[in-house]
Design a protein around this motif. Structure first.
Motif, PDB file in Angstrom:
ATOM      1  N   PRO A  98       0.807  -1.288  -0.038  1.00  0.00           N
ATOM      2  CA  PRO A  98      -0.088   0.017   0.019  1.00  0.00           C
ATOM      3  C   PRO A  98       0.898   1.296   0.023  1.00  0.00           C
ATOM      4  O   PRO A  98       2.067   1.429   0.507  1.00  0.00           O
ATOM      5  N   LYS A  99       0.394   2.335  -0.667  1.00  0.00           N
ATOM      6  CA  LYS A  99       1.074   3.280  -0.973  1.00  0.00           C
ATOM      7  C   LYS A  99       1.988   4.051   0.555  1.00  0.00           C
ATOM      8  O   LYS A  99       1.212   4.142   1.323  1.00  0.00           O
ATOM      9  N   GLY A 100       3.300   4.065   0.442  1.00  0.00           N
ATOM     10  CA  GLY A 100       3.895   4.863   1.666  1.00  0.00           C
ATOM     11  C   GLY A 100       4.218   3.703   2.690  1.00  0.00           C
ATOM     12  O   GLY A 100       4.721   4.221   3.907  1.00  0.00           O
ATOM     13  N   THR A 101       4.152   2.393   2.311  1.00  0.00           N
ATOM     14  CA  THR A 101       4.286   1.671   3.461  1.00  0.00           C
ATOM     15  C   THR A 101       5.473   0.722   3.325  1.00  0.00           C
ATOM     16  O   THR A 101       5.876  -0.197   4.228  1.00  0.00           O
ATOM     17  N   GLY A 102       6.034   0.616   1.974  1.00  0.00           N
ATOM     18  CA  GLY A 102       7.139  -0.357   1.595  1.00  0.00           C
ATOM     19  C   GLY A 102       8.380  -0.097   2.767  1.00  0.00           C
ATOM     20  O   GLY A 102       8.878  -1.430   3.105  1.00  0.00           O
ATOM     21  N   THR A 103       8.834   0.971   3.038  1.00  0.00           N
ATOM     22  CA  THR A 103      10.117   0.639   4.112  1.00  0.00           C
ATOM     23  C   THR A 103       9.498   0.492   5.603  1.00  0.00           C
ATOM     24  O   THR A 103      10.498   0.092   6.211  1.00  0.00           O
ATOM     25  N   THR A 104       8.119   0.716   5.846  1.00  0.00           N
ATOM     26  CA  THR A 104       8.045   0.341   7.291  1.00  0.00           C
ATOM     27  C   THR A 104       7.855  -1.185   7.060  1.00  0.00           C
ATOM     28  O   THR A 104       8.519  -1.932   8.084  1.00  0.00           O
ATOM     29  N   TYR A 105       7.207  -1.879   6.063  1.00  0.00           N
ATOM     30  CA  TYR A 105       7.372  -3.259   5.908  1.00  0.00           C
ATOM     31  C   TYR A 105       8.651  -3.828   5.963  1.00  0.00           C
ATOM     32  O   TYR A 105       9.214  -4.849   6.660  1.00  0.00           O
ATOM     33  N   MET A 106       9.763  -3.004   5.364  1.00  0.00           N
ATOM     34  CA  MET A 106      11.160  -3.454   5.239  1.00  0.00           C
ATOM     35  C   MET A 106      11.662  -3.243   6.484  1.00  0.00           C
ATOM     36  O   MET A 106      12.624  -4.016   6.940  1.00  0.00           O
ATOM     37  N   ALA A 107      11.444  -2.301   7.259  1.00  0.00           N
ATOM     38  CA  ALA A 107      12.043  -2.029   8.875  1.00  0.00           C
ATOM     39  C   ALA A 107      11.693  -3.151   9.503  1.00  0.00           C
ATOM     40  O   ALA A 107      12.329  -3.744  10.327  1.00  0.00           O
ATOM     41  N   GLN A 120      12.489 -10.269  20.965  1.00  0.00           N
ATOM     42  CA  GLN A 120      12.569  -9.100  21.233  1.00  0.00           C
ATOM     43  C   GLN A 120      12.532  -8.050  20.056  1.00  0.00           C
ATOM     44  O   GLN A 120      13.414  -7.551  19.620  1.00  0.00           O
ATOM     45  N   TYR A 121      11.305  -7.924  19.424  1.00  0.00           N
ATOM     46  CA  TYR A 121      11.125  -6.864  18.358  1.00  0.00           C
ATOM     47  C   TYR A 121      11.118  -5.437  18.892  1.00  0.00           C
ATOM     48  O   TYR A 121      10.519  -5.218  19.864  1.00  0.00           O
ATOM     49  N   PRO A 122      11.530  -4.818  17.882  1.00  0.00           N
ATOM     50  CA  PRO A 122      11.415  -3.278  18.322  1.00  0.00           C
ATOM     51  C   PRO A 122       9.760  -2.829  18.415  1.00  0.00           C
ATOM     52  O   PRO A 122       9.084  -3.504  18.064  1.00  0.00           O
ATOM     53  N   THR A 123       9.816  -1.606  19.054  1.00  0.00           N
ATOM     54  CA  THR A 123       8.658  -1.201  19.120  1.00  0.00           C
ATOM     55  C   THR A 123       7.878  -0.530  17.719  1.00  0.00           C
ATOM     56  O   THR A 123       8.787  -0.280  16.948  1.00  0.00           O
ATOM     57  N   CYS A 124       6.669  -0.308  17.946  1.00  0.00           N
ATOM     58  CA  CYS A 124       6.143   0.475  16.373  1.00  0.00           C
ATOM     59  C   CYS A 124       7.023   1.600  16.033  1.00  0.00           C
ATOM     60  O   CYS A 124       7.260   1.880  15.048  1.00  0.00           O
ATOM     61  N   ASP A 125       7.320   2.536  17.049  1.00  0.00           N
ATOM     62  CA  ASP A 125       7.578   3.817  16.866  1.00  0.00           C
ATOM     63  C   ASP A 125       9.394   3.694  16.515  1.00  0.00           C
ATOM     64  O   ASP A 125       9.720   4.344  15.650  1.00  0.00           O
ATOM     65  N   GLU A 126      10.054   2.714  17.103  1.00  0.00           N
ATOM     66  CA  GLU A 126      11.400   2.453  16.372  1.00  0.00           C
ATOM     67  C   GLU A 126      11.129   1.829  15.248  1.00  0.00           C
ATOM     68  O   GLU A 126      12.169   2.575  14.162  1.00  0.00           O
ATOM     69  N   LEU A 127      10.318   1.078  14.764  1.00  0.00           N
ATOM     70  CA  LEU A 127      10.284   0.803  13.481  1.00  0.00           C
ATOM     71  C   LEU A 127       9.975   1.612  12.329  1.00  0.00           C
ATOM     72  O   LEU A 127      10.420   1.885  11.081  1.00  0.00           O
ATOM     73  N   ARG A 128       9.001   2.780  12.905  1.00  0.00           N
ATOM     74  CA  ARG A 128       8.891   3.590  12.074  1.00  0.00           C
ATOM     75  C   ARG A 128       9.897   4.793  11.809  1.00  0.00           C
ATOM     76  O   ARG A 128      10.089   5.402  10.751  1.00  0.00           O
ATOM     77  N   ARG A 129      10.644   4.735  12.891  1.00  0.00           N
ATOM     78  CA  ARG A 129      12.098   5.723  12.718  1.00  0.00           C
ATOM     79  C   ARG A 129      12.902   4.965  12.028  1.00  0.00           C
ATOM     80  O   ARG A 129      13.540   5.656  10.680  1.00  0.00           O
ATOM     81  N   THR A 130      13.077   3.780  11.836  1.00  0.00           N
ATOM     82  CA  THR A 130      14.037   2.831  10.852  1.00  0.00           C
ATOM     83  C   THR A 130      13.492   3.113   9.336  1.00  0.00           C
ATOM     84  O   THR A 130      14.070   3.392   8.498  1.00  0.00           O
ATOM     85  N   ALA A 131      12.149   3.094   9.550  1.00  0.00           N
ATOM     86  CA  ALA A 131      11.520   2.985   8.045  1.00  0.00           C
ATOM     87  C   ALA A 131      11.658   4.691   7.510  1.00  0.00           C
ATOM     88  O   ALA A 131      12.297   4.690   6.347  1.00  0.00           O
ATOM     89  N   SER A 132      11.574   5.771   8.315  1.00  0.00           N
ATOM     90  CA  SER A 132      12.012   6.849   7.989  1.00  0.00           C
ATOM     91  C   SER A 132      13.511   7.225   7.509  1.00  0.00           C
ATOM     92  O   SER A 132      13.801   7.855   6.568  1.00  0.00           O
ATOM     93  N   GLN A 133      14.393   6.612   8.399  1.00  0.00           N
ATOM     94  CA  GLN A 133      15.795   6.676   8.008  1.00  0.00           C
ATOM     95  C   GLN A 133      16.088   5.915   6.604  1.00  0.00           C
ATOM     96  O   GLN A 133      16.723   6.460   5.748  1.00  0.00           O
ATOM     97  N   LEU A 134      15.346   4.896   6.424  1.00  0.00           N
ATOM     98  CA  LEU A 134      15.372   4.204   5.234  1.00  0.00           C
ATOM     99  C   LEU A 134      14.990   4.820   3.881  1.00  0.00           C
ATOM    100  O   LEU A 134      15.636   5.125   2.859  1.00  0.00           O
ATOM    101  N   ASP A 135      13.729   5.604   4.316  1.00  0.00           N
ATOM    102  CA  ASP A 135      13.023   6.307   3.162  1.00  0.00           C
ATOM    103  C   ASP A 135      14.023   7.447   2.790  1.00  0.00           C
ATOM    104  O   ASP A 135      14.200   7.907   1.637  1.00  0.00           O
ATOM    105  N   GLY A 136      14.990   8.254   4.011  1.00  0.00           N
ATOM    106  CA  GLY A 136      15.837   9.379   3.533  1.00  0.00           C
ATOM    107  C   GLY A 136      17.137   8.749   2.557  1.00  0.00           C
ATOM    108  O   GLY A 136      17.244   9.519   1.678  1.00  0.00           O
ATOM    109  N   GLU A 137      17.658   7.500   2.946  1.00  0.00           N
ATOM    110  CA  GLU A 137      18.536   6.996   2.303  1.00  0.00           C
ATOM    111  C   GLU A 137      18.124   6.843   0.660  1.00  0.00           C
ATOM    112  O   GLU A 137      19.064   6.661  -0.183  1.00  0.00           O
ATOM    113  N   ILE A 138      17.028   6.256   0.841  1.00  0.00           N
ATOM    114  CA  ILE A 138      16.366   5.690  -0.709  1.00  0.00           C
ATOM    115  C   ILE A 138      16.297   7.043  -1.463  1.00  0.00           C
ATOM    116  O   ILE A 138      16.777   7.079  -2.619  1.00  0.00           O
ATOM    117  N   GLN A 139      15.915   8.232  -0.913  1.00  0.00           N
ATOM    118  CA  GLN A 139      15.615   9.220  -1.508  1.00  0.00           C
ATOM    119  C   GLN A 139      16.902  10.049  -1.893  1.00  0.00           C
ATOM    120  O   GLN A 139      16.997  10.463  -3.055  1.00  0.00           O
TER     121      GLN A 139
END
Length: 153
Positions: A98-107, A120-139
């Motif tokens: 779904p639009k805008g979710t690829g990097t969150t699934y990747m995280a 011990q999985y990361p929290t949802c907030d930690e996963l979103r931060r990782t996704a945001s960082q990955l978004d920036g790197e891809i951009q």
């Protein structure tokens, strides 16, 4: 040729069962507890998504983050190449996620690759931060490719 059509498969029940077990062992090496943990995280992160579709997206992200990509991702001099592979794969599968979710699934797929038996999985907030960082790197890679007129690194 026709292996994607279930009623045209020429595999016996034993072979089908063996393949299903192999896939389950790859997808959830820590068993049903891991599967339930992942389903819970997916439901928390994507509450409006269909559970089965979320699982397909998660497993696709897990496949993208293969052992080779994972090794390169955590190696300083090959990190950018790994991010580029992720960028290309997310672009290839863009209609699945779904639009805008690829990097969150990747995280989540990336976190899953590092998980141990304690699950011990990361929290949802930690996963979103990782996704945001990955978004920036891809951009950054995409901007570089656009500026240079190159199609790939």
């Amino acid at each position: 040729m026709f292996e994607h059509i279930p009623w045209l498969q020429f595999k016996g029940k034993r072979e089908q069962e063996r393949e299903r077990k192999e896939y389950q062992a790859w997808a959830y090496p820590y068993g049903e507890a891991q599967a339930e943990k992942v389903k819970g995280l997916l439901k928390e992160i994507f509450p409006r998504e269909d559970e089965k579709m979320s699982l397909v997206c998660f497993l696709t992200a897990k496949e993208i983050f293969s052992p080779e990509v994972r090794e390169a991702y955590y190696t300083g001099d090959r990190h950018e190449k790994a991010v580029n592979v992720i960028r290309k794969e997310l672009k290839y599968y863009r209609y699945m996620f779904p639009k805008g979710t690829g990097t969150t699934y990747m995280a989540l797929g990336m976190a899953d690759a590092q998980i141990g038996p304690e699950l011990q999985y990361p929290t949802c907030d930690e996963l979103r931060r990782t996704a945001s960082q990955l978004d920036g790197e891809i951009q950054k890679i995409q901007e570089y490719l656009d500026a240079t007129g190159k199609k790939d690194l």
